[in-house]
Scaffold this motif. Sequence first.
Motif, PDB file in Angstrom:
ATOM      1  N   ARG A 170       0.834  -1.212   0.000  1.00 12.62           N
ATOM      2  CA  ARG A 170       0.000   0.000   0.000  1.00 12.62           C
ATOM      3  C   ARG A 170       0.864   1.255   0.000  1.00 12.62           C
ATOM      4  O   ARG A 170       0.631   2.197  -0.786  1.00 12.62           O
ATOM      5  N   ASN A 171       1.864   1.293   0.869  1.00 14.85           N
ATOM      6  CA  ASN A 171       2.707   2.478   0.967  1.00 14.85           C
ATOM      7  C   ASN A 171       3.451   2.742  -0.334  1.00 14.85           C
ATOM      8  O   ASN A 171       3.603   3.899  -0.755  1.00 14.85           O
ATOM      9  N   SER A 172       3.924   1.677  -0.976  1.00 17.43           N
ATOM     10  CA  SER A 172       4.627   1.824  -2.249  1.00 17.43           C
ATOM     11  C   SER A 172       3.690   2.338  -3.342  1.00 17.43           C
ATOM     12  O   SER A 172       4.085   3.168  -4.171  1.00 17.43           O
ATOM     13  N   TYR A 173       2.465   1.869  -3.351  1.00 13.63           N
ATOM     14  CA  TYR A 173       1.490   2.264  -4.366  1.00 13.63           C
ATOM     15  C   TYR A 173       0.957   3.678  -4.110  1.00 13.63           C
ATOM     16  O   TYR A 173       0.754   4.459  -5.046  1.00 13.63           O
ATOM     17  N   TYR A 174       0.760   4.027  -2.839  1.00 15.10           N
ATOM     18  CA  TYR A 174       0.211   5.340  -2.488  1.00 15.10           C
ATOM     19  C   TYR A 174       1.281   6.426  -2.395  1.00 15.10           C
ATOM     20  O   TYR A 174       0.960   7.609  -2.406  1.00 15.10           O
ATOM     21  N   GLY A 175       2.547   6.036  -2.220  1.00  9.21           N
ATOM     22  CA  GLY A 175       3.613   7.028  -2.080  1.00  9.21           C
ATOM     23  C   GLY A 175       3.609   7.717  -0.740  1.00  9.21           C
ATOM     24  O   GLY A 175       4.073   8.861  -0.613  1.00  9.21           O
ATOM     25  N   SER A 176       3.125   7.029   0.295  1.00 10.31           N
ATOM     26  CA  SER A 176       3.056   7.620   1.635  1.00 10.31           C
ATOM     27  C   SER A 176       3.123   6.511   2.670  1.00 10.31           C
ATOM     28  O   SER A 176       3.034   5.331   2.330  1.00 10.31           O
ATOM     29  N   LEU A 177       3.219   6.894   3.938  1.00 13.56           N
ATOM     30  CA  LEU A 177       3.268   5.917   5.025  1.00 13.56           C
ATOM     31  C   LEU A 177       1.983   5.880   5.848  1.00 13.56           C
ATOM     32  O   LEU A 177       1.841   5.013   6.711  1.00 13.56           O
ATOM     33  N   ASP A 178       1.073   6.814   5.615  1.00 12.48           N
ATOM     34  CA  ASP A 178      -0.090   6.940   6.489  1.00 12.48           C
ATOM     35  C   ASP A 178      -1.418   6.568   5.829  1.00 12.48           C
ATOM     36  O   ASP A 178      -2.488   6.810   6.388  1.00 12.48           O
ATOM     37  N   GLY A 179      -1.358   5.969   4.642  1.00 17.45           N
ATOM     38  CA  GLY A 179      -2.587   5.581   3.966  1.00 17.45           C
ATOM     39  C   GLY A 179      -3.186   6.663   3.100  1.00 17.45           C
ATOM     40  O   GLY A 179      -4.205   6.429   2.429  1.00 17.45           O
ATOM     41  N   ILE A 264       7.294  10.143  -9.402  1.00 16.21           N
ATOM     42  CA  ILE A 264       6.821   8.985  -8.617  1.00 16.21           C
ATOM     43  C   ILE A 264       8.002   8.296  -7.942  1.00 16.21           C
ATOM     44  O   ILE A 264       7.932   7.931  -6.758  1.00 16.21           O
ATOM     45  N   VAL A 265       9.099   8.127  -8.671  1.00 20.03           N
ATOM     46  CA  VAL A 265      10.287   7.486  -8.112  1.00 20.03           C
ATOM     47  C   VAL A 265      10.866   8.329  -6.977  1.00 20.03           C
ATOM     48  O   VAL A 265      11.236   7.799  -5.913  1.00 20.03           O
ATOM     49  N   LEU A 266      10.932   9.644  -7.174  1.00 19.05           N
ATOM     50  CA  LEU A 266      11.466  10.516  -6.130  1.00 19.05           C
ATOM     51  C   LEU A 266      10.608  10.467  -4.871  1.00 19.05           C
ATOM     52  O   LEU A 266      11.129  10.397  -3.752  1.00 19.05           O
ATOM     53  N   THR A 267       9.292  10.489  -5.044  1.00 16.42           N
ATOM     54  CA  THR A 267       8.392  10.399  -3.893  1.00 16.42           C
ATOM     55  C   THR A 267       8.558   9.065  -3.182  1.00 16.42           C
ATOM     56  O   THR A 267       8.603   9.003  -1.947  1.00 16.42           O
ATOM     57  N   TYR A 268       8.643   8.016  -3.947  1.00 20.01           N
ATOM     58  CA  TYR A 268       8.815   6.664  -3.386  1.00 20.01           C
ATOM     59  C   TYR A 268      10.070   6.583  -2.528  1.00 20.01           C
ATOM     60  O   TYR A 268      10.042   6.084  -1.391  1.00 20.01           O
ATOM     61  N   VAL A 269      11.187   7.084  -3.046  1.00 21.46           N
ATOM     62  CA  VAL A 269      12.449   7.028  -2.304  1.00 21.46           C
ATOM     63  C   VAL A 269      12.392   7.909  -1.058  1.00 21.46           C
ATOM     64  O   VAL A 269      12.716   7.469   0.053  1.00 21.46           O
ATOM     65  N   ASP A 270      11.963   9.158  -1.235  1.00 20.70           N
ATOM     66  CA  ASP A 270      12.067  10.147  -0.162  1.00 20.70           C
ATOM     67  C   ASP A 270      10.969  10.039   0.886  1.00 20.70           C
ATOM     68  O   ASP A 270      11.193  10.394   2.051  1.00 20.70           O
ATOM     69  N   ASP A 271       9.791   9.569   0.476  1.00 15.38           N
ATOM     70  CA  ASP A 271       8.646   9.571   1.395  1.00 15.38           C
ATOM     71  C   ASP A 271       8.219   8.181   1.850  1.00 15.38           C
ATOM     72  O   ASP A 271       7.372   8.070   2.735  1.00 15.38           O
ATOM     73  N   VAL A 272       8.787   7.146   1.249  1.00 12.76           N
ATOM     74  CA  VAL A 272       8.422   5.780   1.645  1.00 12.76           C
ATOM     75  C   VAL A 272       9.650   5.009   2.120  1.00 12.76           C
ATOM     76  O   VAL A 272       9.736   4.608   3.285  1.00 12.76           O
ATOM     77  N   VAL A 273      10.615   4.804   1.250  1.00 10.72           N
ATOM     78  CA  VAL A 273      11.749   3.938   1.587  1.00 10.72           C
ATOM     79  C   VAL A 273      12.612   4.538   2.699  1.00 10.72           C
ATOM     80  O   VAL A 273      12.852   3.887   3.728  1.00 10.72           O
ATOM     81  N   LEU A 274      13.084   5.759   2.495  1.00  7.77           N
ATOM     82  CA  LEU A 274      14.012   6.336   3.473  1.00  7.77           C
ATOM     83  C   LEU A 274      13.389   6.525   4.851  1.00  7.77           C
ATOM     84  O   LEU A 274      14.025   6.177   5.865  1.00  7.77           O
ATOM     85  N   PRO A 275      12.154   7.042   4.970  1.00  3.53           N
ATOM     86  CA  PRO A 275      11.570   7.144   6.313  1.00  3.53           C
ATOM     87  C   PRO A 275      11.353   5.793   6.982  1.00  3.53           C
ATOM     88  O   PRO A 275      11.495   5.659   8.199  1.00  3.53           O
ATOM     89  N   THR A 276      11.013   4.775   6.189  1.00  2.00           N
ATOM     90  CA  THR A 276      10.825   3.438   6.754  1.00  2.00           C
ATOM     91  C   THR A 276      12.137   2.906   7.314  1.00  2.00           C
ATOM     92  O   THR A 276      12.193   2.389   8.438  1.00  2.00           O
ATOM     93  N   TYR A 277      13.208   3.032   6.542  1.00  3.29           N
ATOM     94  CA  TYR A 277      14.502   2.550   7.009  1.00  3.29           C
ATOM     95  C   TYR A 277      15.040   3.394   8.167  1.00  3.29           C
ATOM     96  O   TYR A 277      15.743   2.880   9.053  1.00  3.29           O
ATOM     97  N   LYS A 278      14.732   4.687   8.185  1.00  2.67           N
ATOM     98  CA  LYS A 278      15.153   5.536   9.306  1.00  2.67           C
ATOM     99  C   LYS A 278      14.457   5.084  10.594  1.00  2.67           C
ATOM    100  O   LYS A 278      15.089   4.978  11.649  1.00  2.67           O
ATOM    101  N   THR A 279      13.169   4.805  10.494  1.00  2.76           N
ATOM    102  CA  THR A 279      12.431   4.315  11.666  1.00  2.76           C
ATOM    103  C   THR A 279      12.958   2.965  12.118  1.00  2.76           C
ATOM    104  O   THR A 279      13.091   2.701  13.327  1.00  2.76           O
ATOM    105  N   LEU A 280      13.280   2.100  11.162  1.00  2.00           N
ATOM    106  CA  LEU A 280      13.852   0.795  11.503  1.00  2.00           C
ATOM    107  C   LEU A 280      15.142   0.962  12.280  1.00  2.00           C
ATOM    108  O   LEU A 280      15.360   0.302  13.310  1.00  2.00           O
ATOM    109  N   LYS A 281      16.009   1.849  11.811  1.00  2.00           N
ATOM    110  CA  LYS A 281      17.284   2.094  12.495  1.00  2.00           C
ATOM    111  C   LYS A 281      17.043   2.615  13.911  1.00  2.00           C
ATOM    112  O   LYS A 281      17.658   2.131  14.878  1.00  2.00           O
TER     113      LYS A 281
END
Length: 397
Positions: A170-179, A264-281
Motif C-alpha cells: 500500500r505504501n509503495s502504491y500510495y507514495g506515503s506511510l499513512d494511507g 513517482i520514483v522521487l516520492t517513493y524514495v524520499d517519502d516511503v523507503v528512506l523514512p521506513t529505514y530511518k524508523t527501523l534504524k
Amino acid sequence: MKKFSTIFKSSALFCGSALVAVAALSACSDEKDEPNPGTGDTDKVEAIDLDYSKENADSWHNYSVKVAELLARDSEDLYDSWTVSYEGGSAFADQFRNPSAASAYKSYVDCVDQIIEGCSDIASEVGDAKIGDPYNLFVSGKTTEALYAVESWYSWHSREDYQNNIYSVRNSYYGSLDGSVATHSLCNLVKSVNPELNDKMIAAIDNAAASIYAIPQPFRNNINSSEASTAMEACADLYNLLDNDLKGLVNGLDVAYDAELKEIVLTYVDDVVLPTYKTLKERNAAMLTAIKNLATNRTDDAFKAACDSWLSAREPWERSEAFLFGPVDALGLDPNMDSWPLDQVAIVNHLKSGNFSELEWGDGDNDDKVEAAQNIRGFHTLEYLLFKNGQPRKVNN
C-alpha cells in the motif's frame, strides 16, 4: 526472496566494497517429532521447549545483547547504504533516483518496474509461503511441521507481520506511510490512465490486509481455517493485478509520462523507503537499549519492555518488505535480520557455547558459513529468546 532461503548471493547492483564504506490448535500440536531438523547434538525437544532459568541466564542475556547489537548495526548499515555516498560510488537512493545507461536501471520505467516487482513479490510470498506453506503442510497431515513453518509463532505476531507486509505494498502504491495518496504516486498515475484498474488495486490491497487480519489469533492455532484460505486467495488476487495489469500498464506508457514517472520514483524514495529505514534504524537502537537494560535488570517488567521494543522494531521491517532490493539484498542484510525457518537446535547449541564469532560472516566466506551465521541471529532468534507462547518470558518459571 531471502525469508525462506538464507544463502547469501552477491549482486552486481551494489558491490561488496559498499559494505565496508557504509559500515546491518488447530495446528498447534503436542507432538514432538522433528519438523525443523537442526545441527549439533542438542535434542530437538530441548531446543523447542527450553526455558530461561537462573542457570542459563547469563548466557541468555549475553546472546540477546549480541543479536540486538547486530540488528542495530545491520539496520544502520541498511539506512546508510541508501543515504551515504562512498569512495568510488554514490548512495543507492541517488542511483535509483537517477537511472542511466550505465546503471542497472536504464530508465524511470525500469525503476517503477522494480517498485511493482517488489510489491508483487511480497504479495505472492505472504499468500504462497507465509500462509500457504503452513496451510499445505497442515492439510497434508503434517500438523507439527505446519506449526513450525509459521513465521513469528513464538510471539504470536504472525498475523500482524503479514498485514504489515501488505501495508508495504500500500505504501509503495500510495507514495506515503499513512494511507493517504501522494500527488506523485503510482495510485494517482493509474487513476489518470485507467481508473478501473486503480479501483481494483485499492480494493485488492484493502481486501488482502483485511483478510489477513480476519484470521483468528493466533495464526499458529488456526492454520487450516477458512479465513486463512480466504487470505491466500486475496493475496493471489493482489499479486495478479500487480504482476500482470499494473506492470503491463506502466510498460505500455509512452515517453510523455517520463516526467511523472520520475516524480513517482522521487516520492517513493524520499517519502516511503528512506523514512521506513530511518524508523527501523531508530527502533532497533531503542530495542538494543531495552535488551541491555534487561541484561542488567532481570525482572519480568524488563522482559516485557524488551518484548514491546521487539514488536515496535518489527513493524518497520515488515513494512519494508515490498522493497527487498538493492543493498538489503546485495549486502545480505535481509537474511541477516530475518532468516526463517529458525534453527532452534543451532540456537541452543550456540547459547551453550557462547561463541559469538559464529554469528558473523565476511566477504569471501562460503555459503555454508554465511547461512550458518544467519540462522542464529536476527529478529527471530531474538524473538525465541524473548517470547514464550505469545507472552514475554518470565524470570522465575
